[in-house]
Scaffold this motif. Structure first.
Motif, PDB file in Angstrom:
ATOM      1  N   MET A 296      38.504  41.332  47.342  1.00 26.91           N
ATOM      2  CA  MET A 296      38.729  39.889  47.353  1.00 26.91           C
ATOM      3  C   MET A 296      37.471  39.188  47.826  1.00 26.91           C
ATOM      4  SD  MET A 296      41.609  39.300  46.302  1.00 26.91           S
ATOM      5  CE  MET A 296      42.883  40.371  45.747  1.00 26.91           C
ATOM      6  N   PRO A 297      37.067  38.137  47.273  1.00 24.31           N
ATOM      7  CA  PRO A 297      37.469  37.534  46.008  1.00 24.31           C
ATOM      8  C   PRO A 297      36.530  37.998  44.908  1.00 24.31           C
ATOM      9  CG  PRO A 297      36.136  35.950  47.205  1.00 24.31           C
ATOM     10  CD  PRO A 297      36.142  37.244  48.012  1.00 24.31           C
TER      11      PRO A 297
ATOM     12  N   CYS B 107      42.531  35.818  40.482  1.00 22.59           N
ATOM     13  CA  CYS B 107      41.133  36.240  40.362  1.00 22.59           C
ATOM     14  C   CYS B 107      40.722  36.353  38.900  1.00 22.59           C
ATOM     15  CB  CYS B 107      40.936  37.590  41.035  1.00 22.59           C
ATOM     16  SG  CYS B 107      41.326  37.609  42.781  1.00 22.59           S
TER      17      CYS B 107
ATOM     18  N   LYS C 197      46.020  31.596  38.116  1.00 25.28           N
ATOM     19  CA  LYS C 197      45.817  31.245  39.514  1.00 25.28           C
ATOM     20  C   LYS C 197      46.938  30.303  39.956  1.00 25.28           C
ATOM     21  CE  LYS C 197      41.149  31.889  38.313  1.00 25.28           C
ATOM     22  NZ  LYS C 197      41.495  32.665  37.147  1.00 25.28           N
TER      23      LYS C 197
END
Length: 180
Positions: A125-126, A154, A159
């Motif tokens: 992440m991210p 991602c 999202k």
């Protein structure tokens, strides 16, 4: 020691400059000393009071949003347009998508489908599958089938505005869904 070059002249500070610098440093360090009427318990009390004021404003802001965090309960989903991902350096891979709990997730599926070994690449992440653009070709050349998932939120995956949907458990179930 070798002699200094002819253009070298040592800097000799005058007594006035030395006194000025010394007084300046003394007054600078004097700022750290508390004046006599202010004591440490008073400073602790002021710090606790300011912390309480800050927490009160945070609570009021939270209540003004109906007791929800940013985006919580918002069912909207953001999706980056495909043209944003065109002409990426060393990323010639064909996109693949699958539905998982109402969201569209992106993954890469490279290599032959009947390969004896399947390598699943999981990003941190991210990040997203783009970070494996230089790893995929050598793995495929060795005869492996390579899967690289973009987690929810991602890369090319959907999202959600509600950040509570982005959890470790959600990512684990998406990996299991990809493997099935």
């Amino acid at each position: 020691l070798p002699p200094p070059p002819p253009s070298f002249r040592p800097v000799i500070m005058s007594r006035r400059l030395t006194a000025f610098l010394t007084l300046g440093l003394d007054s600078l360090f004097g700022l750290a000393r508390l004046p006599a009427p202010i004591a440490y318990p008073m400073l602790v009390f002021a710090g606790v009071l300011m912390q309480g004021v800050g927490l009160t404003f945070q609570a009021l802001r939270w209540l003004s949003k109906g007791g929800k965090r940013h985006g919580q309960g918002d069912h909207r989903v953001l999706r980056a347009p495909e043209e944003r991902f065109q002409n990426l350096e060393a990323y010639p891979f064909a996109p693949n998508y699958f539905e998982h709990e109402g969201f569209r997730l992106h993954y890469l599926d490279e290599g032959t489908k009947d390969a004896s070994d399947v390598v699943v690449l999981i990003h941190g992440m991210p990040a997203w599958s783009y970070c494996y653009r230089k790893v995929l070709p050598p793995l495929v050349a060795e005869g492996h089938r390579v899967l690289a998932l973009d987690f929810l939120g991602c890369g090319k995956s959907d999202k959600p505005v509600d950040a509570s949907r982005l959890s470790f458990a959600e990512h684990v179930t998406s990996i299991l869904r990809l493997i099935d």
